[in-house]
Design a protein around this motif. Sequence first.
Motif, PDB file in Angstrom:
ATOM      1  N   UNK A  39       5.056  10.254  -1.288  1.00  0.00           N
ATOM      2  CA  UNK A  39       5.670   9.680  -0.084  1.00  0.00           C
ATOM      3  C   UNK A  39       4.970   8.399   0.369  1.00  0.00           C
TER       4      UNK A  39
ATOM      5  N   UNK B 170       5.095   2.554   0.950  1.00  0.00           N
ATOM      6  CA  UNK B 170       4.436   1.271   0.698  1.00  0.00           C
ATOM      7  C   UNK B 170       5.358   0.355  -0.094  1.00  0.00           C
TER       8      UNK B 170
ATOM      9  N   UNK C 172       7.948  -1.007   2.176  1.00  0.00           N
ATOM     10  CA  UNK C 172       7.378  -2.022   3.070  1.00  0.00           C
ATOM     11  C   UNK C 172       7.202  -3.350   2.346  1.00  0.00           C
TER      12      UNK C 172
ATOM     13  N   UNK D  94       8.707  -7.016   3.127  1.00  0.00           N
ATOM     14  CA  UNK D  94       7.878  -8.200   3.343  1.00  0.00           C
ATOM     15  C   UNK D  94       8.331  -9.341   2.440  1.00  0.00           C
TER      16      UNK D  94
ATOM     17  N   UNK E  84      -9.425  -3.540  -4.592  1.00  0.00           N
ATOM     18  CA  UNK E  84      -8.595  -2.334  -4.671  1.00  0.00           C
ATOM     19  C   UNK E  84      -8.441  -1.815  -6.095  1.00  0.00           C
TER      20      UNK E  84
ATOM     21  N   UNK F  91      -9.389  27.351   6.813  1.00  0.00           N
ATOM     22  CA  UNK F  91      -8.015  27.672   7.197  1.00  0.00           C
ATOM     23  C   UNK F  91      -7.886  29.190   7.192  1.00  0.00           C
TER      24      UNK F  91
ATOM     25  N   UNK G  30     -10.745   6.875  -2.872  1.00  0.00           N
ATOM     26  CA  UNK G  30      -9.927   5.781  -3.402  1.00  0.00           C
ATOM     27  C   UNK G  30      -9.046   5.169  -2.326  1.00  0.00           C
TER      28      UNK G  30
ATOM     29  N   UNK H 208      -7.580   6.614   0.037  1.00  0.00           N
ATOM     30  CA  UNK H 208      -6.585   7.543   0.586  1.00  0.00           C
ATOM     31  C   UNK H 208      -7.236   8.336   1.713  1.00  0.00           C
TER      32      UNK H 208
ATOM     33  N   UNK I 248     -20.160  21.938  -5.119  1.00  0.00           N
ATOM     34  CA  UNK I 248     -21.247  22.796  -5.553  1.00  0.00           C
ATOM     35  C   UNK I 248     -21.986  22.084  -6.665  1.00  0.00           C
TER      36      UNK I 248
ATOM     37  N   UNK J 145     -15.696   4.362   4.689  1.00  0.00           N
ATOM     38  CA  UNK J 145     -14.531   3.481   4.654  1.00  0.00           C
ATOM     39  C   UNK J 145     -13.312   4.201   5.231  1.00  0.00           C
TER      40      UNK J 145
ATOM     41  N   UNK K  75      -6.967   2.426   2.635  1.00  0.00           N
ATOM     42  CA  UNK K  75      -6.791   1.218   1.837  1.00  0.00           C
ATOM     43  C   UNK K  75      -5.435   0.570   2.043  1.00  0.00           C
ATOM     44  N   UNK K  76      -4.392   1.393   2.162  1.00  0.00           N
ATOM     45  CA  UNK K  76      -3.043   0.854   2.351  1.00  0.00           C
ATOM     46  C   UNK K  76      -2.960   0.042   3.637  1.00  0.00           C
TER      47      UNK K  76
ATOM     48  N   UNK L  77      -5.419  -1.550   5.160  1.00  0.00           N
ATOM     49  CA  UNK L  77      -6.121  -2.818   4.964  1.00  0.00           C
ATOM     50  C   UNK L  77      -5.228  -3.806   4.233  1.00  0.00           C
ATOM     51  N   UNK L  78      -4.598  -3.327   3.178  1.00  0.00           N
ATOM     52  CA  UNK L  78      -3.733  -4.189   2.362  1.00  0.00           C
ATOM     53  C   UNK L  78      -2.587  -4.740   3.203  1.00  0.00           C
ATOM     54  N   UNK L  79      -1.987  -3.852   3.997  1.00  0.00           N
ATOM     55  CA  UNK L  79      -0.867  -4.275   4.840  1.00  0.00           C
ATOM     56  C   UNK L  79      -1.320  -5.302   5.865  1.00  0.00           C
TER      57      UNK L  79
ATOM     58  N   UNK M  90      -3.795  -7.520   5.501  1.00  0.00           N
ATOM     59  CA  UNK M  90      -3.910  -8.786   4.780  1.00  0.00           C
ATOM     60  C   UNK M  90      -2.541  -9.436   4.633  1.00  0.00           C
ATOM     61  N   UNK M  91      -1.581  -8.607   4.202  1.00  0.00           N
ATOM     62  CA  UNK M  91      -0.227  -9.122   3.995  1.00  0.00           C
ATOM     63  C   UNK M  91       0.336  -9.704   5.286  1.00  0.00           C
TER      64      UNK M  91
ATOM     65  N   UNK N 236       6.524   6.931   9.633  1.00  0.00           N
ATOM     66  CA  UNK N 236       5.945   7.162   8.319  1.00  0.00           C
ATOM     67  C   UNK N 236       5.276   8.530   8.284  1.00  0.00           C
ATOM     68  N   UNK N 237       5.267   9.166   7.103  1.00  0.00           N
ATOM     69  CA  UNK N 237       4.646  10.495   7.015  1.00  0.00           C
ATOM     70  C   UNK N 237       3.130  10.396   6.847  1.00  0.00           C
ATOM     71  N   UNK N 238       2.445   9.809   7.817  1.00  0.00           N
ATOM     72  CA  UNK N 238       0.989   9.730   7.728  1.00  0.00           C
ATOM     73  C   UNK N 238       0.363  10.412   8.936  1.00  0.00           C
TER      74      UNK N 238
END
Lengths: 410, 439
Positions: free
Chosen positions: A280, A285, A288, A292, A366, B101, B204, B206, B237, B305, B309-310, B312-314, B316-317, B390-392
């Motif tokens: 998802x 992304x 999007x 853009x 990245x 859980x 990574x 995420x 472990x 961090x 990452x997504x 950050x990228x967005x 920049x864009x 968005x599903x975040x």
Amino acid sequence: MTVRPIVSALRKHKITAWLVILEIALTCAIVCNAVFLISQRLQAMAMPSGIAEQELLAIDVANLREEPDAKARVQEDLAALRAVPGVRQVSLAGLVPLAGSEFNTEVKLDPAQKTASLNAAMYTGENLLATLGTRLVAGRELQPEEFRYADEVSKAFAGGDAQEQGVPHTLVITQAMAEQLWPGQNPLGRQIYFRSVPIRVVGVVAHLARGSNLALGGDYSLVLPIRELVKEGNSFLIRTAPQDRARVMQAALAALKARNPHRVILASRNWEQIRAEFFQNDRAMAGLLVGICVALLLVTALGIFGLASFWVAQRRRTIGVRRALGATRGDILHYFQTENFLLASAGIVLGMVFAYGINLFLMHRYELPRLPLAYLPVGAALLWGIGQLAVLAPALRAAAVPPVVATRSV
Amino acid sequence: MFGYYLDLALRSLKRHRALTALMVLAIAVGIGASMTMLTVMHILSGDPVPTRSSTLFFPQVNPSPAPGERHAPFDMMDYRSATELWSAHRADRQALIASAALKLNAPGVNLPPLMAQTLSTTADFFPMFDVPFRYGDAWTAQDDAQRARVVVISDDLNNKLFGGADSVGRTLRLKGADVRIVGVLAPWRPSPLFYDVAGGRYAEGQTASFYSKPEDVFMPFNSGQDIVGHDYNVFTCWSTAQGSDLRTGPCVWVMLWVQLDSVAKVGAYRDFIAAYAQQQKALGRFVHADDTRMMSLLQWLDFNRAIPGDVRLQTWLAFAFLLICLFNTVGLLLAKFLRRSGEIGVRRALGASRGTVFAQCLVEAGVIGLLGGIGGWLLAMLGLWLVRRQPVEYADLVHLDVPMFLATFGLAIAASLLAGMLPALRASRITPALQLKTL
């Protein structure tokens, strides 16, 4: 149409010309990289899982209280599921592909090795490969007598005795993993080590995607002959005909509930849902980025349109003079089109350099792969097209300027 | 004077409506995109405990006995190290944390059992992290010691199970154990969920899960040992340990947070964990005695961090997008001002200085920026609405607060003034004589 007069005219408007060139260059650079990112995401989403996705259902179950004689209960559960009309294969799996979580393990070729050769997702479950529908490309399936129960295996591993009966001694791996461990060689009969325990490869399957962590190697998976019990993280897998899935799911849920009311169904999904959920973020992304790109091209086109309109208005008299001196409408039209083409070309050349620079930055930050050169002509063609489209209306207006303008004062 | 320039600017803008609309649109789109992402960044990179984040620290030791294999502390601690450090009570406040859980149902409530995220922690957790209560109160240190079967539940869970009523004193069943509710939290949504953050450098980029909601059930750490048993979420472990006792096994799954109110105490605590590691090495339990580390809360978030990452990228864009929109505006303004060379020539000849022409042009650019800011604000609202869909995990956090609302207009006007600088400069350099000749 000679280029020289156009260039000398542009020299008179250096700043404006440079602005257009820079705008086109930046747009070109970003669009090239964005299209590349989109293709990366789409590629990730199309990743083959190696299983019969159209025919599979997964049900995640947890028991509310500890069950006495859990092993026999699992066999009864599986029998109850097998009895549902339309069910072809069933398994209780410790991990399912693309489920969003996984149990993974470091694989060594030598127990003394300091760093692991690779990290692989660990699949367990009786009758798992037949249920998933993976394609065996070498060796054999895991045999029933090789299977051990998960709790016995844990105990045996904790005991640290490799020769102990509880530890599995055979496994099946994917082709990608075999190729990584023993490039160009026959993996059958070779051993890998889990900590200090040697395990022999008896079969190789074409593909089997991981449960998550695709970045560690999306197709590095291994299957151990271990029987699972009902607990969180484990899933009942059911294979059926694609058109029967909805009906079989309902019947299977009812059968599981009827067998034990103290049970929570955590999730019941087919692979269309699992895939949609797993990817998802990639889908969002990609969407999007497409948005853009479109917006960028639109803004650039509007900018070119606006500037060209102004230039045409500013040069009305000059155009009139040229027309009066014998230039045809076509000449004027071509003049503006060529001018735009030159500006776009300069922008594209600069844009390629920028695109490469941005890609280097993304590779560094990245861990993206290098931008394939094939994307550059695509970006170039796109911007030439956009430029010509944007300049068409102002250029036509310029071509329509009558020669008589030359004789009039302002 | 400003009023007169404003009047001139408005007249000039009205004269070329299409061009004005184009410039306003370019600014609005650029501002809309960049403000959407700036707002998301602003919310994701905020301080989760603004009142005392500078006094919160995350001590780490390395309990792995494998020599040479890894030489950095794990992101969590083993049970023994964590509880021993906690029992020393060397910090002003200290909280142990472990999550699991668990199956949960409420006797007398007609709802199917559900899986609840739970946190086992110690009494200091609530005052230390400024956790707000709606009903009741936290448990006490005595409850910790006596392994009391008490819990604090989240506002969400209270709404789900009890319709938001005061549920203090009621009973829940957690994995078969009966526990009594002593407190209900008021809505509490730290961003990120700082005390659970770990493993970011393996993620990574995420890291959206760092922004999920706090757990629904909080129970005393020791009671948790009885109730949860081996079902705690294990970070990792260092050797195979399934089935063996989690508390003595080779696994890391407990986090320790400490509050240290002065610089001297921070130094003292660093010495304390270093001495502890030395002592454990002497006992033969640790190999890497020098592998201790203590970051502040904000350092720890940075180290992990935490911002995905997504995002950050967005961002920049979005800023590249704004840059392109600005180039666009510079070009259009330049064309517009230079086209008025005649008018500017007349004004200069009549006595206007270069400065006044420059100022007049900038006012015009500023007006465009203001209009673009309004458009950008509307587009940013649209953009944030899209982010919320968005599903975040952080979707519900995203909204435009007052500082970001003001920043929208600030950025829009600043950007347009910047874009107007070069065209205005060019316009002010126009030589009056040349222009008057051609009239």
